[in-house]
Design a protein around this motif. Structure first.
Motif, PDB file in Angstrom:
ATOM      1  N   THR A 129       0.829  -1.201   0.000  1.00 38.87           N
ATOM      2  CA  THR A 129       0.000   0.000   0.000  1.00 38.87           C
ATOM      3  C   THR A 129       0.865   1.252   0.000  1.00 38.87           C
ATOM      4  N   THR A 130       1.973   1.226   0.732  1.00 37.42           N
ATOM      5  CA  THR A 130       2.902   2.358   0.718  1.00 37.42           C
ATOM      6  C   THR A 130       3.398   2.627  -0.693  1.00 37.42           C
ATOM      7  N   ASN A 178       0.746   4.399  -2.581  1.00 44.00           N
ATOM      8  CA  ASN A 178       0.628   5.779  -2.116  1.00 44.00           C
ATOM      9  C   ASN A 178       1.740   6.664  -2.674  1.00 44.00           C
ATOM     10  N   LEU A 221       0.468  10.450  -2.726  1.00 48.28           N
ATOM     11  CA  LEU A 221      -0.100  10.640  -1.396  1.00 48.28           C
ATOM     12  C   LEU A 221       0.990  10.625  -0.325  1.00 48.28           C
ATOM     13  N   GLU A 222       2.125  10.015  -0.648  1.00 49.72           N
ATOM     14  CA  GLU A 222       3.320  10.032   0.206  1.00 49.72           C
ATOM     15  C   GLU A 222       4.501  10.417  -0.679  1.00 49.72           C
ATOM     16  N   VAL A 225      -6.756   6.212  -7.924  1.00 44.97           N
ATOM     17  CA  VAL A 225      -6.615   5.201  -6.879  1.00 44.97           C
ATOM     18  C   VAL A 225      -7.993   4.651  -6.521  1.00 44.97           C
ATOM     19  N   PHE A 254      -9.647   2.063  -3.663  1.00 40.26           N
ATOM     20  CA  PHE A 254      -9.335   1.394  -2.408  1.00 40.26           C
ATOM     21  C   PHE A 254     -10.289   0.230  -2.139  1.00 40.26           C
ATOM     22  N   ASP A 256      -6.019  -0.967  -4.622  1.00 40.65           N
ATOM     23  CA  ASP A 256      -5.554  -1.533  -3.362  1.00 40.65           C
ATOM     24  C   ASP A 256      -6.605  -2.485  -2.797  1.00 40.65           C
TER      25      ASP A 256
END
Length: 262
Positions: free
Chosen positions: A58-59, A62, A67-68, A84, A86, A171
């Motif tokens: 998931t990281t 992201n 998102l990160e 994305v 989810f 995801d």
């Protein structure tokens, strides 16, 4: 290494990750989630990521989605805004189906007439004609996920610089559904993917799902996440598909047991 986020229309990939690292926290509290990920996804390719819980799947999504931010490494995209999807549909309960799907288009400044035309096309694509005026609570779980899929497609295609090299990040979107609905939506996703040519990076814990959906399956190690192995599973059926499921499943169990014993 400097972080670089680039748009690169005309390249041979929808997204390319080079030496990607992600560390959360600092000092003694630092946790390395991803350690040197190198991965490229071609335009229109369907890639499934599998791995143990907490391995950084998931990281990774992201980071691709923005998102990160990576601690170091390079992310090269041919689309300015990957979409994305989810596990939860994340639909706005006060909006109709039409309004939910058109939301990313409205935020992007697309005109009303064009938004309406796109929504009509997408509802037809996910086989939800006639539901545009309904609200999410009036739909089944599977129908809500189809609406979420249509909204993600709207966002992915709008975010693509040329309207063709779209990228969708998924995801575990079907993990909360019952087995029959999940099977149906897997088939629907493949149909929609073939119709749109959208590149997909799909995270799942289910090796069988990965082999059924993906053209390529990529296995991540337990934390910190690294690419352990990958398999070309495009077009496998029958006994060959079962062999691939057993092979990848055995490798996944080996990775998990090695981590547990460390």
């Amino acid at each position: 290494m400097a972080v670089a986020l680039e748009n690169a229309v005309g390249t041979e990939h929808a997204v390319r990750l080079e030496g990607l690292h992600k560390v959360f926290g600092a000092g003694r509290q630092a946790v390395t989630a991803l350690d040197g990920i190198d991965l490229a996804v071609r335009p229109g390719e369907f890639v499934c990521l599998v791995g143990a819980s907490g391995c950084g799947k998931t990281t990774l999504l992201n980071l691709i989605a923005g998102l990160e931010q990576p601690t170091s490494g390079r992310i090269t995209l041919t689309t300015s805004r990957p979409a994305v999807m989810f596990q939860e549909h994340a639909l706005m309960p006060w909006l109709t189906v039409n309004r939910n799907i058109e939301l990313p288009l409205r935020l992007a400044g697309v005109g009303r007439a064009e938004r309406a035309a796109r929504v009509t096309e997408l509802l037809s694509l996910v086989r939800l004609e006639g539901t545009g005026r309904k609200r999410p609570h009036e739909l089944s779980g599977g129908m809500r996920q189809r609406v979420a899929l249509a909204r993600s497609l709207a966002s992915a295609i709008q975010g693509s610089a040329d309207g063709k090299h779209a990228l969708m990040l998924m995801d575990e979107p079907f993990s909360a559904l019952d087995a029959i609905t999940r099977d149906l939506l897997q088939a629907e996703l493949l149909r929609v993917w073939r119709a749109t040519g959208t590149a997909v990076v799909f995270v799942t814990h289910d090796v069988r799902e990965a082999v059924r959906l993906g053209q390529r399956v990529v296995l991540l190690s337990s934390r910190p996440g690294r690419v352990v192995d990958e398999w070309d599973v495009n077009g496998l059926t029958g006994a060959d598909e079962l062999v691939a499921v057993d092979t990848i499943g055995a490798k996944l169990r080996e990775v998990i047991s090695t981590h547990a014993a460390a």
